[in-house]
Design an enzyme around this catalytic site. Structure first.
Site, PDB file in Angstrom:
ATOM      1  N   GLU A 106       0.799  -0.962  -0.027  1.00  0.00           N
ATOM      2  CA  GLU A 106       0.020   0.175  -0.087  1.00  0.00           C
ATOM      3  C   GLU A 106       0.781   1.224  -0.046  1.00  0.00           C
ATOM      4  OE1 GLU A 106      -3.996  -1.870   2.169  1.00  0.00           O
ATOM      5  OE2 GLU A 106      -2.274  -1.055   3.437  1.00  0.00           O
ATOM      6  N   GLU A 109      -3.610  -9.864   3.163  1.00  0.00           N
ATOM      7  CA  GLU A 109      -4.798  -9.701   4.066  1.00  0.00           C
ATOM      8  C   GLU A 109      -5.782 -10.900   4.288  1.00  0.00           C
ATOM      9  OE1 GLU A 109      -3.081  -5.655   3.659  1.00  0.00           O
ATOM     10  OE2 GLU A 109      -3.975  -7.183   2.364  1.00  0.00           O
TER      11      GLU A 109
END
Length: 250
Positions: free
Chosen positions: A91, A112
């Site tokens: 990210e 995730e």
């Protein structure tokens, strides 16, 4: 801690009128940035404390605030990628304007899904802007690791270059962009951002935060599994290199 230090750096850089290009790279062999500390999966209070000094970008969690702040910098930001970057590490890279990866030595992913949650630090929004809806859903829901050839094909990275050429390529691009007037850089970003949804990023990150609330904090069964993985050395360099297979054992 890395996240607060990055936030401090971005706050200072935002008002540095002498700097026109910022290059993010890692000093840790084999890793650009692993991911956010997995222990925060069971510690939302500790996670939110990472944003203790945040201002602006209201309503965003600490990682979203970091990526939004990087994205809003007046300079051109470049990620020089070598090694692994997953989750929050990816990210952070996606928040930069340009991403150059060492071919054969860089691997990217949003891990995730294997941790029982979904990306919540800007990954869903920044990836979708770069690679489109279907490929973002693939990356988020498989939680697989991608090599540089696939990342370049998808548009995940700006360009994959031979590993031995990475420093020279990024250095030359940074120097060339740095020779432009600050007003040119600001004008280019101001013109391009609306075409890619950059002008509504904060609103879209709030949508991501609302979606994350469906799975975070994780239910007790996922928390138990993750605590066992942490106790077994999830975040050691050896296991981080094959993190997908390591997590699948739990």
């Amino acid at each position: 801690m890395l996240v607060p230090e990055l936030k401090r750096f971005v706050r200072e850089a935002a008002t540095d009128e002498a700097t026109r290009v910022i290059v993010f790279e890692s000093a840790v062999p084999g890793f650009f940035a692993a991911h956010v500390d997995a222990s925060y999966g069971a510690d939302p209070v500790g996670f939110m404390a990472l944003g203790a000094n945040d201002s602006g970008h209201d309503g965003l969690n600490p990682m979203q605030h970091l990526v939004a702040s990087v994205r809003a910098l007046p300079q051109v930001t470049i990620a020089k990628l070598r090694g692994y970057l997953r989750g929050g590490g990816n990210e952070l890279a996606m928040a930069t304007d340009l991403r150059y990866a060492a071919a054969g030595e860089t691997w990217l992913g949003q891990i995730e899904g294997r941790m029982g949650i979904v990306p919540g630090g800007g990954g869903t929004q920044l990836l979708a802007r770069a690679i489109g809806r279907s490929r973002t859903l693939e990356a988020v829901l498989t939680a697989d690791l991608y090599d540089t050839a696939t990342a370049q094909l998808y548009g995940w990275v700006t360009r994959a270059v031979p590993a031995g050429d990475l420093d020279a390529v990024v250095g030359a691009i940074a120097q060339r962009i740095g020779s432009r007037l600050p007003s040119q850089i600001l004008a280019a970003k101001a013109a391009v951002d609306p075409a890619t949804g950059g002008d509504r990023l904060d609103d879209d990150l709030r949508v991501e935060a609302a979606a994350l609330a469906h799975v975070y904090p994780a239910p007790p069964s996922v928390e138990k599994r993750m605590n066992a993985a942490l106790a077994d050395g999830l975040q050691t360099p050896r296991n981080e290199r094959d993190l997908e297979a390591f997590l699948d054992r739990y």
